[in-house]
Design a protein around this motif. Structure first.
Motif, PDB file in Angstrom:
ATOM      1  N   THR A 158       0.847  -1.189   0.000  1.00  0.00           N
ATOM      2  CA  THR A 158       0.000   0.000   0.000  1.00  0.00           C
ATOM      3  C   THR A 158       0.880   1.236   0.000  1.00  0.00           C
ATOM      4  O   THR A 158       1.756   1.368   0.856  1.00  0.00           O
ATOM      5  N   VAL A 159       0.649   2.119  -0.966  1.00  0.00           N
ATOM      6  CA  VAL A 159       1.427   3.349  -1.081  1.00  0.00           C
ATOM      7  C   VAL A 159       0.497   4.498  -1.459  1.00  0.00           C
ATOM      8  O   VAL A 159      -0.628   4.283  -1.900  1.00  0.00           O
ATOM      9  N   ARG A 160       0.986   5.715  -1.266  1.00  0.00           N
ATOM     10  CA  ARG A 160       0.250   6.895  -1.729  1.00  0.00           C
ATOM     11  C   ARG A 160       0.780   7.224  -3.124  1.00  0.00           C
ATOM     12  O   ARG A 160       1.956   7.454  -3.325  1.00  0.00           O
ATOM     13  N   HIS A 161      -0.119   7.206  -4.099  1.00  0.00           N
ATOM     14  CA  HIS A 161       0.237   7.451  -5.495  1.00  0.00           C
ATOM     15  C   HIS A 161       0.571   8.923  -5.695  1.00  0.00           C
ATOM     16  O   HIS A 161       0.265   9.766  -4.847  1.00  0.00           O
ATOM     17  N   VAL A 162       1.166   9.264  -6.819  1.00  0.00           N
ATOM     18  CA  VAL A 162       1.537  10.655  -7.089  1.00  0.00           C
ATOM     19  C   VAL A 162       0.319  11.579  -7.108  1.00  0.00           C
ATOM     20  O   VAL A 162       0.441  12.768  -6.819  1.00  0.00           O
ATOM     21  N   CYS A 163      -0.868  11.037  -7.415  1.00  0.00           N
ATOM     22  CA  CYS A 163      -2.082  11.855  -7.430  1.00  0.00           C
ATOM     23  C   CYS A 163      -2.679  12.015  -6.037  1.00  0.00           C
ATOM     24  O   CYS A 163      -3.649  12.742  -5.855  1.00  0.00           O
ATOM     25  N   GLY A 164      -2.131  11.333  -5.044  1.00  0.00           N
ATOM     26  CA  GLY A 164      -2.621  11.440  -3.671  1.00  0.00           C
ATOM     27  C   GLY A 164      -3.512  10.285  -3.244  1.00  0.00           C
ATOM     28  O   GLY A 164      -3.832  10.153  -2.072  1.00  0.00           O
ATOM     29  N   ASP A 181      -6.354  -0.042  -7.800  1.00  0.00           N
ATOM     30  CA  ASP A 181      -7.209   0.473  -6.736  1.00  0.00           C
ATOM     31  C   ASP A 181      -7.362  -0.601  -5.671  1.00  0.00           C
ATOM     32  O   ASP A 181      -7.491  -1.786  -5.990  1.00  0.00           O
ATOM     33  N   PRO A 182      -7.355  -0.217  -4.389  1.00  0.00           N
ATOM     34  CA  PRO A 182      -7.347  -1.214  -3.320  1.00  0.00           C
ATOM     35  C   PRO A 182      -8.668  -1.953  -3.128  1.00  0.00           C
ATOM     36  O   PRO A 182      -8.685  -3.018  -2.530  1.00  0.00           O
ATOM     37  N   CYS A 204      -5.411   7.982 -12.298  1.00  0.00           N
ATOM     38  CA  CYS A 204      -5.421   9.188 -11.474  1.00  0.00           C
ATOM     39  C   CYS A 204      -6.680  10.003 -11.742  1.00  0.00           C
ATOM     40  O   CYS A 204      -7.067  10.206 -12.892  1.00  0.00           O
ATOM     41  N   ARG A 205      -7.302  10.448 -10.673  1.00  0.00           N
ATOM     42  CA  ARG A 205      -8.507  11.283 -10.699  1.00  0.00           C
ATOM     43  C   ARG A 205      -9.664  10.650 -11.481  1.00  0.00           C
ATOM     44  O   ARG A 205     -10.515  11.343 -12.015  1.00  0.00           O
ATOM     45  N   ASP A 206      -9.687   9.319 -11.589  1.00  0.00           N
ATOM     46  CA  ASP A 206     -10.775   8.602 -12.238  1.00  0.00           C
ATOM     47  C   ASP A 206     -11.046   7.323 -11.441  1.00  0.00           C
ATOM     48  O   ASP A 206     -10.678   6.228 -11.861  1.00  0.00           O
TER      49      ASP A 206
END
Length: 126
Positions: A21-27, A46-47, A98-100
């Motif tokens: 589990t990580v925080r992606h560049v888009c947050g 997506d988790p 990202c953002r979708d």
């Protein structure tokens, strides 16, 4: 020191094959890992696991799907999707965009919680 000692460390040694589990560049919070043992790509999914209908919709939407098997991300394709629907014991996840975010209608219901407690006469419960 030989020239081989100066080579950069392989990405597989830095990241490993296990999904984490990580925080992606888009947050967004995603699962990330290498999708194969050799010639691997670093993938983010997506988790939230998806249903069989969600997998069909994800593929129609142009997203890849991966199953989590033994803690690793394995890509799904036309050879391993038939006969192996998403669900227990190997959840399937859609590729992250990202953002979708994936629609809620694709989400698999949470796994049922099973009771494993034993009766302890010394413990009072209210």
């Amino acid at each position: 020191m030989t020239p081989l000692d100066r080579l950069p460390e392989p990405i597989a040694n830095r990241i490993g094959r296990a999904a984490r589990t990580v925080r992606h560049v888009c947050g967004a919070v995603v699962l990330e890992g290498l999708d194969r043992n050799r010639c691997a790509f670093l993938v983010a999914v997506d988790p939230q696991p998806i249903t069989a209908a969600g997998e069909v919709a994800a593929i129609r939407d142009g997203r890849g799907t991966w199953r989590i098997f033994a803690g690793t991300l394995d890509p799904r394709d036309r050879w391993n999707i038939p006969g192996h629907p998403p669900g227990d014991p190997w959840p399937v996840h859609a590729g992250h965009r990202c953002r979708d975010p994936i629609p809620a209608t694709w989400h698999a219901p949470p796994a049922p919680v099973t009771a494993t407690r034993t009766h302890d006469p010394e413990r009072l419960e209210f």
